[in-house]
Structures are given as structure tokens and as C-alpha cells.
Motif scaffolding. Structure first.
Motif, mmCIF file in Angstrom:
data_model
loop_
_atom_site.group_PDB
_atom_site.id
_atom_site.type_symbol
_atom_site.label_atom_id
_atom_site.label_comp_id
_atom_site.label_asym_id
_atom_site.label_seq_id
_atom_site.Cartn_x
_atom_site.Cartn_y
_atom_site.Cartn_z
ATOM 1 N N LYS A 1 -64.673 -32.157 35.380
ATOM 2 C CA LYS A 1 -66.084 -32.364 35.686
ATOM 3 C C LYS A 1 -66.256 -33.795 36.159
ATOM 4 C CE LYS A 1 -67.920 -29.171 32.288
ATOM 5 N NZ LYS A 1 -68.843 -29.015 31.170
ATOM 6 N N GLY A 2 -67.189 -34.015 37.057
ATOM 7 C CA GLY A 2 -67.435 -35.359 37.527
ATOM 8 C C GLY A 2 -68.592 -35.389 38.505
ATOM 9 N N LYS B 1 -74.349 -37.264 42.409
ATOM 10 C CA LYS B 1 -74.877 -37.600 41.085
ATOM 11 C C LYS B 1 -75.456 -36.387 40.359
ATOM 12 C CE LYS B 1 -75.817 -42.384 42.244
ATOM 13 N NZ LYS B 1 -75.378 -42.402 43.606
ATOM 14 N N GLY B 2 -74.774 -35.271 40.426
ATOM 15 C CA GLY B 2 -75.228 -34.075 39.719
ATOM 16 C C GLY B 2 -76.347 -33.361 40.459
ATOM 17 N N HIS B 3 -76.983 -32.442 39.744
ATOM 18 C CA HIS B 3 -78.086 -31.694 40.345
ATOM 19 C C HIS B 3 -78.999 -31.170 39.233
ATOM 20 C CE1 HIS B 3 -75.015 -28.648 39.435
ATOM 21 N NE2 HIS B 3 -76.015 -27.814 39.294
ATOM 22 N N THR C 1 -81.030 -31.511 34.024
ATOM 23 C CA THR C 1 -80.202 -32.278 34.943
ATOM 24 C C THR C 1 -78.750 -32.057 34.567
ATOM 25 O OG1 THR C 1 -81.908 -33.958 35.221
ATOM 26 C CG2 THR C 1 -79.651 -34.570 35.833
ATOM 27 N N ILE C 2 -77.977 -31.558 35.505
ATOM 28 C CA ILE C 2 -76.549 -31.373 35.315
ATOM 29 C C ILE C 2 -75.880 -32.602 35.924
ATOM 30 C CG2 ILE C 2 -74.561 -29.879 35.729
ATOM 31 C CD1 ILE C 2 -76.841 -28.544 34.124
ATOM 32 N N GLU C 3 -75.443 -33.534 35.075
ATOM 33 C CA GLU C 3 -74.896 -34.791 35.579
ATOM 34 C C GLU C 3 -73.455 -34.651 36.057
ATOM 35 O OE1 GLU C 3 -75.490 -37.674 32.528
ATOM 36 O OE2 GLU C 3 -77.637 -37.803 32.906
ATOM 37 N N PHE C 4 -72.675 -33.843 35.363
ATOM 38 C CA PHE C 4 -71.273 -33.670 35.735
ATOM 39 C C PHE C 4 -71.091 -32.294 36.357
ATOM 40 C CE2 PHE C 4 -71.140 -36.837 32.357
ATOM 41 C CZ PHE C 4 -70.413 -37.824 32.996
ATOM 42 N N GLY D 1 -70.190 -33.038 48.260
ATOM 43 C CA GLY D 1 -69.450 -32.599 47.085
ATOM 44 C C GLY D 1 -68.170 -31.858 47.383
ATOM 45 N N ASP D 2 -67.684 -31.923 48.627
ATOM 46 C CA ASP D 2 -66.434 -31.239 48.972
ATOM 47 C C ASP D 2 -65.235 -31.804 48.220
ATOM 48 O OD1 ASP D 2 -67.391 -29.283 50.621
ATOM 49 O OD2 ASP D 2 -66.839 -30.270 52.492
#
Length: 112
Positions: A34-35, A40-42, A52-55, A87-88
Motif C-alpha cells: 500500500k502507498g 495522495k489517496g482518494h 479518505t483512503i490514504e494508502f 497512479g500507474d
């Protein structure tokens, strides 16, 4: 020798794996990671609540290759993992000082 680490979207794993097998790459290690990078997430909504999903879930593919194979592997991963959207992922290439095949004791390029 080089160690190539590619961080890609999980749904691209099979496509990348198959493409690497086609060019003769016989082994790889795959790890779920995860990262986040620039994205910066979504945000996601679940039962009316926004989270908020940070990772972001990704897959890390590690491949040890001879120096002569590096560019071909990079081109193959880039071509097959690319979606054209944020995010590729990324590819990192590191020097690999030594490799040892445990079963036979072979070292260096022959251990790959």
C-alpha cells in the motif's frame, strides 16, 4: 546484475507477469503493498459517510536480471502496466551485488 522493482496497479499484475514470461524472465517475487504518490489517496463513500483512503493498494514485482536484460524488462513493464491515468506506478532499478542459488550453490548471473 540488477534488481528491478515495479510498483503497479493490482489488476495489471497478470498482464505484466505474462509479458515478462514471454520475454524469458523465469522468476519474480510479488508482494501486495500500500502507498501513495502524487495522488495522495482518494475518497470513498460507504453508507453515506465519506472516508479518505490514504494508502492505495498496489502490487510490487521484484525481478533480478542480467545487465543485458534491463532495458527490455523496463520496456515490457512500462508497456503492459500503463493505463494512462494517475497512479500507474513506478519502476526502480538497483545494483545487485550477489545472487546465490541455494539448491546448487551457483552464484552471480548463473544463479538467476
Amino acid at each position: 546484475m540488477k534488481m528491478i522493482e515495479a510498483i503497479v496497479k493490482p489488476f495489471k499484475l497478470d498482464e505484466v507477469k505474462d509479458a515478462l514470461l514471454e520475454i524469458g524472465i523465469q522468476g519474480m517475487t510479488v508482494t501486495e503493498v500500500k502507498g501513495f504518490g502524487r495522488q495522495k489517496g482518494h475518497k470513498e463513500t460507504y453508507r453515506g459517510q465519506e472516508y479518505t483512503i490514504e494508502f492505495v493498494p498496489k502490487v510490487k514485482i521484484e525481478v533480478a536480471v542480467q545487465d543485458s536484460q534491463v532495458q527490455r524488462v523496463l520496456d515490457t513493464i512500462t508497456r503492459t502496466a500503463k493505463t494512462g491515468s494517475i497512479g500507474d506506478g513506478k519502476i526502480f532499478v538497483r545494483d545487485l551485488a550477489m545472487a546465490v542459488r541455494i539448491r546448487t550453490g551457483e552464484t552471480g548471473d548463473t544463479a538467476l
